[in-house]
Design a protein around this motif. Sequence first.
Motif, PDB file in Angstrom:
ATOM      1  N   GLN A  86      17.859 -99.347  24.075  1.00 50.31           N
ATOM      2  CA  GLN A  86      17.327 -98.694  23.192  1.00 50.31           C
ATOM      3  C   GLN A  86      15.843 -98.983  22.689  1.00 50.31           C
ATOM      4  O   GLN A  86      15.063 -97.709  22.514  1.00 50.31           O
ATOM      5  N   PRO A  87      15.240-100.111  22.958  1.00 49.70           N
ATOM      6  CA  PRO A  87      13.764-100.028  22.452  1.00 49.70           C
ATOM      7  C   PRO A  87      13.206 -99.579  23.559  1.00 49.70           C
ATOM      8  O   PRO A  87      12.091 -99.167  23.285  1.00 49.70           O
ATOM      9  N   VAL A  88      13.699 -99.434  24.717  1.00 47.70           N
ATOM     10  CA  VAL A  88      12.744 -98.898  26.067  1.00 47.70           C
ATOM     11  C   VAL A  88      12.899 -97.120  25.815  1.00 47.70           C
ATOM     12  O   VAL A  88      11.907 -96.676  25.796  1.00 47.70           O
ATOM     13  N   VAL A  89      14.113 -96.837  25.523  1.00 50.22           N
ATOM     14  CA  VAL A  89      14.123 -95.390  25.182  1.00 50.22           C
ATOM     15  C   VAL A  89      13.272 -95.030  23.841  1.00 50.22           C
ATOM     16  O   VAL A  89      12.511 -94.156  23.869  1.00 50.22           O
ATOM     17  N   GLY A  90      13.139 -95.950  22.863  1.00 54.22           N
ATOM     18  CA  GLY A  90      12.336 -95.490  21.643  1.00 54.22           C
ATOM     19  C   GLY A  90      10.830 -95.725  21.968  1.00 54.22           C
ATOM     20  O   GLY A  90      10.056 -94.734  21.715  1.00 54.22           O
ATOM     21  N   THR A  93      10.177 -92.423  24.067  1.00 56.24           N
ATOM     22  CA  THR A  93       9.979 -91.282  23.326  1.00 56.24           C
ATOM     23  C   THR A  93       8.898 -91.209  22.135  1.00 56.24           C
ATOM     24  O   THR A  93       8.626 -90.012  21.730  1.00 56.24           O
ATOM     25  N   ASP A  94       8.258 -92.366  21.870  1.00 52.48           N
ATOM     26  CA  ASP A  94       7.151 -92.232  21.045  1.00 52.48           C
ATOM     27  C   ASP A  94       6.010 -91.545  21.643  1.00 52.48           C
ATOM     28  O   ASP A  94       5.230 -91.094  21.041  1.00 52.48           O
ATOM     29  N   LYS A  95       6.009 -91.901  23.110  1.00 56.93           N
ATOM     30  CA  LYS A  95       4.652 -91.253  23.823  1.00 56.93           C
ATOM     31  C   LYS A  95       5.251 -89.796  24.283  1.00 56.93           C
ATOM     32  O   LYS A  95       4.165 -89.045  24.305  1.00 56.93           O
ATOM     33  N   LYS A  96       6.396 -89.633  24.590  1.00 57.78           N
ATOM     34  CA  LYS A  96       6.714 -88.215  25.120  1.00 57.78           C
ATOM     35  C   LYS A  96       8.227 -88.072  24.431  1.00 57.78           C
ATOM     36  O   LYS A  96       9.332 -88.372  25.185  1.00 57.78           O
ATOM     37  N   ALA A  97       8.170 -87.324  23.470  1.00 57.62           N
ATOM     38  CA  ALA A  97       9.466 -86.842  22.917  1.00 57.62           C
ATOM     39  C   ALA A  97      10.375 -86.150  23.885  1.00 57.62           C
ATOM     40  O   ALA A  97       9.817 -85.210  24.593  1.00 57.62           O
ATOM     41  N   GLN A  98      11.824 -86.249  23.956  1.00 59.35           N
ATOM     42  CA  GLN A  98      12.793 -85.814  24.684  1.00 59.35           C
ATOM     43  C   GLN A  98      13.912 -84.809  23.868  1.00 59.35           C
ATOM     44  O   GLN A  98      14.786 -85.385  23.337  1.00 59.35           O
ATOM     45  N   PRO A  99      13.649 -83.678  23.381  1.00 61.67           N
ATOM     46  CA  PRO A  99      14.370 -83.021  22.495  1.00 61.67           C
ATOM     47  C   PRO A  99      15.902 -82.876  22.905  1.00 61.67           C
ATOM     48  O   PRO A  99      16.798 -82.729  22.172  1.00 61.67           O
ATOM     49  N   TYR A 100      16.095 -82.884  24.185  1.00 60.49           N
ATOM     50  CA  TYR A 100      17.499 -82.848  24.877  1.00 60.49           C
ATOM     51  C   TYR A 100      18.136 -84.074  25.358  1.00 60.49           C
ATOM     52  O   TYR A 100      19.144 -83.831  26.181  1.00 60.49           O
ATOM     53  N   SER A 101      17.445 -84.913  25.224  1.00 62.30           N
ATOM     54  CA  SER A 101      17.852 -86.324  25.552  1.00 62.30           C
ATOM     55  C   SER A 101      19.286 -86.734  24.781  1.00 62.30           C
ATOM     56  O   SER A 101      20.107 -87.364  25.747  1.00 62.30           O
ATOM     57  N   LEU A 102      19.455 -86.262  23.712  1.00 59.06           N
ATOM     58  CA  LEU A 102      20.413 -86.728  22.911  1.00 59.06           C
ATOM     59  C   LEU A 102      21.911 -86.160  23.754  1.00 59.06           C
ATOM     60  O   LEU A 102      22.755 -86.962  23.800  1.00 59.06           O
ATOM     61  N   HIS A 140      20.664 -93.210  19.530  1.00 62.09           N
ATOM     62  CA  HIS A 140      20.201 -93.709  18.030  1.00 62.09           C
ATOM     63  C   HIS A 140      18.583 -93.599  18.051  1.00 62.09           C
ATOM     64  O   HIS A 140      18.094 -93.261  16.960  1.00 62.09           O
ATOM     65  N   PRO A 141      17.591 -94.065  18.883  1.00 57.35           N
ATOM     66  CA  PRO A 141      16.215 -93.996  18.618  1.00 57.35           C
ATOM     67  C   PRO A 141      15.788 -92.733  18.236  1.00 57.35           C
ATOM     68  O   PRO A 141      15.000 -92.378  17.224  1.00 57.35           O
ATOM     69  N   GLU A 142      16.191 -91.493  19.253  1.00 61.51           N
ATOM     70  CA  GLU A 142      15.600 -90.168  18.852  1.00 61.51           C
ATOM     71  C   GLU A 142      16.442 -89.585  17.808  1.00 61.51           C
ATOM     72  O   GLU A 142      15.791 -88.856  17.013  1.00 61.51           O
ATOM     73  N   SER A 143      17.653 -89.990  17.413  1.00 56.29           N
ATOM     74  CA  SER A 143      18.363 -89.087  16.330  1.00 56.29           C
ATOM     75  C   SER A 143      17.838 -89.631  15.091  1.00 56.29           C
ATOM     76  O   SER A 143      17.762 -88.988  14.182  1.00 56.29           O
TER      77      SER A 143
END
Length: 416
Positions: A86-90, A93-102, A140-143
């Motif tokens: 989760q921290p890695v994903v967060g 996505t702070d640097k490059k958001a991924q709208p369809y990753s969820l 969780h991070p992106e949502s």
Amino acid sequence: MNKPVVVSEETLTEPVVISGVAPAAKAAAGPAYVVLAGISFSHFLNDTMQSLIASVYPILKDTYALDFAQIGMITLAFQFTASLLQPVVGHYTDKKAQPYSLSIGMASTFFGLLLLSIAQQYLVILIAAALVGLGSAVFHPESARIARLASGGRYGFAQSVFQLGGSFGTSMGPVLAALIVVPFGQGSIAWFSSIAFLAIVILWRIGRWYEPQIKAKKTVAVQAHPDAPSSRRVAVALLVLVALLFSKQLYVSSLSSYYIFYLIDRFGVSTQTAQIYLFIFLAANAVGAFFGGPLGDRFGRKIVIWISILGALPFTLALPFAGLYASAALSVIIGLIISSTTSSIIVFAQELVPHRFGMISGVFFGVAFGIGGLGAAVLGKLADHTSIEFVYQVCAYLPAIGLLAVFLPKLPRHAR
């Protein structure tokens, strides 16, 4: 969907506007309720599927002759995967958001449930649990970031709506297990893959709303609020918040993983009856999680953190000595009080480091999962060497860690 507030990718990686008219503008726009409802419902579906893992522990224990330590390892396989990633994903996505990753991450949960329904070996069960944890790590991070973007400035409220879905989803696991999995067996878990498919569709639609929010529209960074705490105080505060989340999540994990066995062992109730009692506790958690955020918006997050963790201490101390019905009543009170701190802790941490929402959300959601998984494994080992009742006597003192809230700084008025 409601008209969105357009922000750029730079907004996600630069300090948030703190002074001037920007906060008022956000508040005036109001929350995007359709988006909040969609992300909360997706959280409900996600955590409903995840909670099935703990709810089918009695079936797995009897079918494969597992001990409590092996049960704890299943929880660890699921939650450690989520905690590690989760921290890695967060951060990414702070640097490059991924709208369809969820929706892509939810596919991992889909395959994990299918694998769990046909698993015949302990190692395969662990792999299936890890796949569900992987889906959680992506979700969780992106949502949480989407919930904040859709908040209209009511950050605690938005986080509580988001948490409400997850908490009710967690509470539904025992009920679905009692009604479907216990009567029809392990293979019936495959039916819940349809829930994962529904979540994939909803999250893909939310991704279409989210995508324009991160399109290039330059914004101007501004200076941080002059009353904001120093970097050293921020570091100390983050450590304190992790410790507070530790006390809360480990206690909740002890009930989520072993409450069924505790009730069966001490009071001789059936598995299905014990699952209903677990549902009552988890439903109380859901209600408490919803009210915690708005109360933090109104009275300040630090106050809510103080009350929600320390306030549960007298009731957790009484629980190991209560009868069956008194235990049910105490579990409701504990769930209402202790779960109200979750939204306040997460939003407090986000406001301490406002330009790293994804990473902070990932760390705190990840720590929550990791603590739960590691704690479940340790508590299972302790239960094997002592008793389930002894485990609950030890865990009763965990809310006392809430005294560390005295080290939390006072945030500027707008960020309370």
